[in-house]
Design a protein around this motif. Sequence first.
Motif, mmCIF file in Angstrom:
data_model
loop_
_atom_site.group_PDB
_atom_site.id
_atom_site.type_symbol
_atom_site.label_atom_id
_atom_site.label_comp_id
_atom_site.label_asym_id
_atom_site.label_seq_id
_atom_site.Cartn_x
_atom_site.Cartn_y
_atom_site.Cartn_z
ATOM 1 N N ASP A 50 0.825 -1.202 0.000
ATOM 2 C CA ASP A 50 0.000 0.000 0.000
ATOM 3 C C ASP A 50 0.865 1.260 0.000
ATOM 4 O O ASP A 50 0.348 2.367 -0.034
ATOM 5 C CB ASP A 50 -0.913 0.014 1.231
ATOM 6 C CG ASP A 50 -2.017 -1.024 1.143
ATOM 7 O OD1 ASP A 50 -2.343 -1.469 0.019
ATOM 8 O OD2 ASP A 50 -2.558 -1.402 2.199
ATOM 9 N N PHE A 51 2.186 1.096 0.047
ATOM 10 C CA PHE A 51 3.120 2.226 0.049
ATOM 11 C C PHE A 51 3.569 2.522 -1.378
ATOM 12 O O PHE A 51 3.491 1.675 -2.258
ATOM 13 C CB PHE A 51 4.350 1.894 0.904
ATOM 14 C CG PHE A 51 4.063 1.794 2.376
ATOM 15 C CD1 PHE A 51 4.242 2.886 3.210
ATOM 16 C CD2 PHE A 51 3.625 0.603 2.935
ATOM 17 C CE1 PHE A 51 3.996 2.796 4.571
ATOM 18 C CE2 PHE A 51 3.371 0.499 4.288
ATOM 19 C CZ PHE A 51 3.553 1.600 5.112
ATOM 20 N N TRP A 80 15.218 -4.181 -0.551
ATOM 21 C CA TRP A 80 14.161 -3.843 0.386
ATOM 22 C C TRP A 80 13.915 -5.000 1.337
ATOM 23 O O TRP A 80 14.082 -6.161 0.977
ATOM 24 C CB TRP A 80 12.878 -3.489 -0.367
ATOM 25 C CG TRP A 80 12.966 -2.145 -1.005
ATOM 26 C CD1 TRP A 80 13.380 -1.863 -2.273
ATOM 27 C CD2 TRP A 80 12.672 -0.894 -0.395
ATOM 28 N NE1 TRP A 80 13.359 -0.509 -2.492
ATOM 29 C CE2 TRP A 80 12.926 0.107 -1.356
ATOM 30 C CE3 TRP A 80 12.212 -0.515 0.864
ATOM 31 C CZ2 TRP A 80 12.739 1.460 -1.093
ATOM 32 C CZ3 TRP A 80 12.016 0.826 1.127
ATOM 33 C CH2 TRP A 80 12.280 1.798 0.152
ATOM 34 N N GLY A 81 13.488 -4.664 2.544
ATOM 35 C CA GLY A 81 13.198 -5.688 3.530
ATOM 36 C C GLY A 81 12.490 -5.096 4.732
ATOM 37 O O GLY A 81 12.111 -3.921 4.728
ATOM 38 N N VAL A 82 12.304 -5.917 5.751
ATOM 39 C CA VAL A 82 11.627 -5.471 6.967
ATOM 40 C C VAL A 82 12.322 -6.016 8.207
ATOM 41 O O VAL A 82 12.944 -7.074 8.174
ATOM 42 C CB VAL A 82 10.140 -5.906 7.005
ATOM 43 C CG1 VAL A 82 9.332 -5.188 5.950
ATOM 44 C CG2 VAL A 82 9.987 -7.404 6.884
ATOM 45 N N LEU A 83 12.199 -5.259 9.280
ATOM 46 C CA LEU A 83 12.535 -5.747 10.614
ATOM 47 C C LEU A 83 11.234 -6.246 11.215
ATOM 48 O O LEU A 83 10.204 -5.570 11.135
ATOM 49 C CB LEU A 83 13.119 -4.638 11.481
ATOM 50 C CG LEU A 83 14.501 -4.138 11.106
ATOM 51 C CD1 LEU A 83 14.905 -3.003 12.049
ATOM 52 C CD2 LEU A 83 15.516 -5.252 11.159
ATOM 53 N N ARG A 90 1.284 -3.630 6.025
ATOM 54 C CA ARG A 90 0.813 -3.203 4.713
ATOM 55 C C ARG A 90 1.946 -2.954 3.725
ATOM 56 O O ARG A 90 1.706 -2.602 2.579
ATOM 57 C CB ARG A 90 -0.064 -1.958 4.859
ATOM 58 C CG ARG A 90 -1.343 -2.305 5.630
ATOM 59 C CD ARG A 90 -2.190 -1.124 5.966
ATOM 60 N NE ARG A 90 -2.696 -0.466 4.758
ATOM 61 C CZ ARG A 90 -3.373 0.671 4.794
ATOM 62 N NH1 ARG A 90 -3.630 1.262 5.946
ATOM 63 N NH2 ARG A 90 -3.792 1.221 3.682
ATOM 64 N N PHE A 91 3.202 -3.118 4.168
ATOM 65 C CA PHE A 91 4.326 -2.917 3.252
ATOM 66 C C PHE A 91 4.426 -4.072 2.265
ATOM 67 O O PHE A 91 4.599 -3.879 1.074
ATOM 68 C CB PHE A 91 5.645 -2.767 4.006
ATOM 69 C CG PHE A 91 6.827 -2.593 3.084
ATOM 70 C CD1 PHE A 91 7.008 -1.398 2.392
ATOM 71 C CD2 PHE A 91 7.738 -3.614 2.882
ATOM 72 C CE1 PHE A 91 8.076 -1.230 1.525
ATOM 73 C CE2 PHE A 91 8.803 -3.457 2.023
ATOM 74 C CZ PHE A 91 8.968 -2.264 1.345
ATOM 75 N N TYR A 92 4.356 -5.292 2.764
ATOM 76 C CA TYR A 92 4.398 -6.475 1.904
ATOM 77 C C TYR A 92 3.233 -7.360 2.329
ATOM 78 O O TYR A 92 3.352 -8.207 3.190
ATOM 79 C CB TYR A 92 5.731 -7.209 2.052
ATOM 80 C CG TYR A 92 6.004 -8.197 0.939
ATOM 81 C CD1 TYR A 92 5.342 -9.414 0.894
ATOM 82 C CD2 TYR A 92 6.929 -7.917 -0.038
ATOM 83 C CE1 TYR A 92 5.592 -10.323 -0.129
ATOM 84 C CE2 TYR A 92 7.204 -8.826 -1.062
ATOM 85 C CZ TYR A 92 6.515 -10.020 -1.100
ATOM 86 O OH TYR A 92 6.767 -10.920 -2.095
ATOM 87 N N LYS A 93 2.076 -7.088 1.700
ATOM 88 C CA LYS A 93 0.858 -7.788 2.085
ATOM 89 C C LYS A 93 0.879 -9.230 1.593
ATOM 90 O O LYS A 93 1.298 -9.501 0.464
ATOM 91 C CB LYS A 93 -0.364 -7.068 1.522
ATOM 92 C CG LYS A 93 -0.520 -5.657 2.073
ATOM 93 C CD LYS A 93 -1.801 -4.999 1.633
ATOM 94 C CE LYS A 93 -1.868 -4.799 0.149
ATOM 95 N NZ LYS A 93 -3.049 -4.067 -0.296
#
Length: 146
Positions: A95-96, A108-111, A140-143
């Motif tokens: 959604d970003f 790109w990635g997430v904590l 919502r970054f990587y749904k």
Amino acid sequence: MGSDRFKNRKGPAQRREGIRTERPVREEAPKLLLSFKDFDSTQVPPGQTFKDWEGCGLLSALMETMVAVGEWNIQEALDREYLKIYNKWPQGKTDFKEPPHIAGEVKWGVLRKIGGQKHRVAGYIVDNVFYVVFLDKDHRFYKTKN
């Protein structure tokens, strides 16, 4: 009187000069560093501000996770499942909007594991630095399909 159990049975112990086998030194991977230089608070919602996270009790959980992650290198953070790397921008699954101020190809990635299963901090990695870009308490970054 004297015990001979410590004597070299093959003759006198002599040290040979100039002959030494070096053990290879295993270099430790650098620790994961965190940077906020590209933090983007313009996409609220779907993201949140630090004040939002403070209001819902997630800011202290975020800080605790960051302290823990800062003790590890990238592989250790991946192994413990605190870090997930997607490599590319999650086109069609987010959604970003990709921030225009982040130039070039980045991973790109997430904590993860921030006060529960759903909360994330999205960003990208260059070398051993994770650049925090978005706070994502609603995943919502990587749904993914649930």
